[in-house]
Design an enzyme around this catalytic site. Structure first.
Site: not given
Ligand code: ASP
Length: 657
Positions: A570, A518
């Site tokens: 996460w 990301t």
């Protein structure tokens, strides 16, 4: 006066009797003294009657509170003619005296007096020792006790007289905080934080005291200690505002880093002894143009600071610095300290990369891409563009780079699609834009920006978001544009693992390592405004329609007037802890330094809940943090000088600004 022999002294006496050892070497004599209401403890090391070997000369040693600055201590001992040192304090015992005598060494004696109350400040034995002392050192502890026990007493007068007589005085931590003409006395028992100090500079929490010591070289100066926590600059600015309000004249602030000591010679010229690279002392120029109002947060258009380092020469009490280490300007806006004219951009390309995951060529490619993103954002900042423009520019580069899990190179969902999430937030206005479940927007971050700027909404998803993108003229591509073979293979592997575990019909359990890359960026522009943005393909093998933290304002992205965060990890855990907002809330409400707040959420709370990952954080004062708990996190920053700094694995060195 009743003298109580300590256990240690008792043992020492036996030893001496048994071994016939030299008396002067074993004079570790803690002597507790108490008479009526007055009280202190007394420790003596060495031979208090030996002649002073050298010449005693004036000197002031201002130590920031860190220990083992032996070069600075040697300077001090030399000023004291390597003779007799008296340590004063109001907590703990004779430890610092032992360090001076045994580790710094080269002196004849050290006597420590630990005050238990104000009555001790008239004790003839203490006053006689202060009068004899070649050098006096004020140890750390609670400075409010020093103010309460010594102000307006013979001890206060003796300290002044000692300096006037041309003898050296030193202080560390609390012992430094109390040396200036105006001082923060911590009289309410607390240790003031910058946010609280700036929230009400004239308020009761900023307990500024005066008429304590009267040291010519610190006239007009407010000192502060433990300054390496950059977080203390705000409180020093607030202390200065309050002290000026009381004094009715311009003052100076002098913040000494924990790893530094300022050694001031008799003529007021001072040099810095630093035990860590870059450590020094910060001079804060007072004479604030704006007067502060009672019961209101601080506002100040500009405050200039100069940092004196190991190669600098500082002149006191003027506060002039020759060859400064750095010069910075700040503003205070509604109680928030903001760095001006020092643009900064911080990026991440995702947590989760482990040593061994990449070939050397791949590592080099990743670094090149990170540097390109930093340069693109920096170019905007240099040109005077907003932090939002810089964030958008940097993330666009990272979205286009196939190495990262955002834009081209995004990971695949369970059903083999690339489904993109993104968000952006403007710290100055509090506006935000976000989009999730995108399949065709080439640069999702530009859509987030358009949603923020051009719609009445904060978040749009799926087809609607893409329709809006089309209306806004944002580039749409065929979904195959995002596909890379590497990510496809990663999905095949994840599917196989899932099948092997026969877990496909059980509730979704995503392994922590299933995310990679990301991207996120944070910027502070020349006007001191922050912005944050994040863009992702989510997690490999995520179910159709799953939305992670990255597009959720407060979870994966946050920016306000003082703090900006972009997360990578996460996502479910970042949502559940409101991770990005939580970090900034701890800075704002609890006064935590940015790095501690970020570490607490990312490296303690999220792992405790069962998640993992990392984040980047940037403060309006220019402080940065890169916490992560995986083997690596693609990360980097670029400051005003335009030199990009990047790192991949945990062990990779990344100098901090
Ligand atoms: N946080 C992202 C998500 O859960 C993944 C990542 O950061 O790599 O969607």
């Amino acid at each position: 006066m009743k003298h109580v022999v300590g256990k240690r002294q008792f043992r020492a006496r036996w030893l001496r009797a048994l071994l016939g050892a030299c008396l002067s070497l074993l004079l570790a004599l803690p002597v507790a003294a108490a008479s009526g209401a007055s009280g202190y403890r007394h420790y003596l090391l060495g031979d208090a009657d030996a002649p002073t070997p050298g010449q005693v000369r004036p000197g002031l040693l201002l130590m920031g509170g860190g220990d083992r600055n032996f070069d600075a201590m040697h300077w001090f001992m030399e000023k004291a003619g390597n003779g007799h040192i008296v340590v004063l304090r109001a907590s703990q015992g004779g430890e610092i005296g032992e360090e001076f005598f045994n580790e710094v060494g080269g002196i004849k004696s050290v006597e420590t007096f630990v005050f238990k109350d104000r009555e001790a400040a008239t004790d003839p034995k203490i006053l006689a020792a202060l009068k004899r002392a070649d050098g006096i050192f004020l140890a750390g502890g609670d400075q409010s006790r020093y103010v309460r026990y010594w102000r307006g007493t013979p001890v206060g007068a003796a300290l002044d007289a000692h300096v006037k007589a041309g003898k050296p005085l030193g202080g560390t931590s609390a012992g430094l905080a109390m040396l200036g003409e105006y001082l923060y006395g911590a009289m309410d028992g607390g240790s003031q934080t910058s946010p609280r100090a700036l929230a009400d500079p004239l308020g009761d929490g900023n307990t500024i005291e005066t008429d304590f010591l009267h040291i010519a070289q610190l006239k007009g100066i407010v000192t502060d200690t433990h300054f390496s926590e950059r977080a203390r600059l705000g409180r020093l600015v607030a202390f200065l505002a309050k002290a000026e309000h009381m004094a009715g004249k311009p003052l100076l602030g002098l913040g000494v880093d924990e790893d530094a000591a300022v050694a001031v010679a008799g003529d007021g010229s001072a040099r810095i002894y630093a035990t860590a690279p870059g450590a020094g002392a910060t001079v804060v120029r007072g004479g604030f143009a704006q007067k502060q109002t009672e019961d209101a947060a601080m506002n100040l258009d500009r405050v200039d600071t100069v940092v004196a380092g190991a190669d600098s020469l500082l002149r006191l009490p003027e506060g002039r610095v020759e060859r400064p280490l750095a010069q910075r300007s700040y503003a205070v806006r509604d109680g928030v300290l903001v760095a001006l004219d020092t643009p900064m951009l911080v990026i991440h390309g995702g947590a989760g990369v482990e040593p061994g995951d990449l070939t050397a060529d791949e590592e080099a490619e990743v670094k090149r891409a990170l540097e390109a993103a930093l340069r693109a954002g920096h170019a905007k900042l240099q040109a005077g563009a907003s932090s939002l423009d810089a964030v958008t520019a940097a993330i666009t580069v990272l979205e286009d780079a196939p190495q990262f899990n955002a834009g081209r190179g995004a990971v695949f969902t369970h059903d083999g699609r690339n489904e993109l999430d993104t968000s952006i937030m403007d710290g100055a206005s509090g506006k935000a834009g976000a989009a999730a479940g995108l399949h065709r927007v080439r640069n999702p971050i530009t859509l987030a920006r358009a949603i923020m700027d051009k719609s009445n909404h904060v978040m749009m998803v799926g087809d609607g978001a893409e329709l809006f993108a089309k209306e806004q003229g944002i580039a749409l591509v065929d979904p195959s544009y995002f596909r890379t073979e590497k990510r496809w293979q990663a999905l095949q592997k994840a599917l196989q693992e899932e099948q092997d575990a026969q877990a496909s019909n059980t509730p979704l359990v995503l392994p922590g390592k299933a995310y990679f890359g990301t991207v996120g960026a944070l910027a502070l522009d020349a006007r001191g405004h922050l912005a944050a943005g994040t863009s992702t393909g989510g997690m490999t093998n995520k179910r159709y329609g799953r939305v992670g933290d990255s597009p959720i304002i407060g979870a994966g992205t946050w920016a306000d007037a003082r703090c900006a965060v972009s997360g990578t990890g996460w996502g479910e855990f970042y949502i559940r802890t409101a991770a990005a907002h939580e970090i900034c809330a701890r800075v704002r409400l609890d006064g935590q330094p940015l790095a501690r707040a970020a570490d607490g959420v990312i490296n303690r709370d999220i792992p405790k809940a069962g998640g993992d990952g990392g984040a980047i954080a940037l403060g309006a004062d220019g402080s940065v943090a890169f916490p992560f708990n995986t083997g690596g996190m693609y990360r980097g920053w670029i400051g005003a000088d335009g030199v990009p700094h990047v790192a991949i694995y945990r062990e990779d060195p990344l100098p901090l600004p």
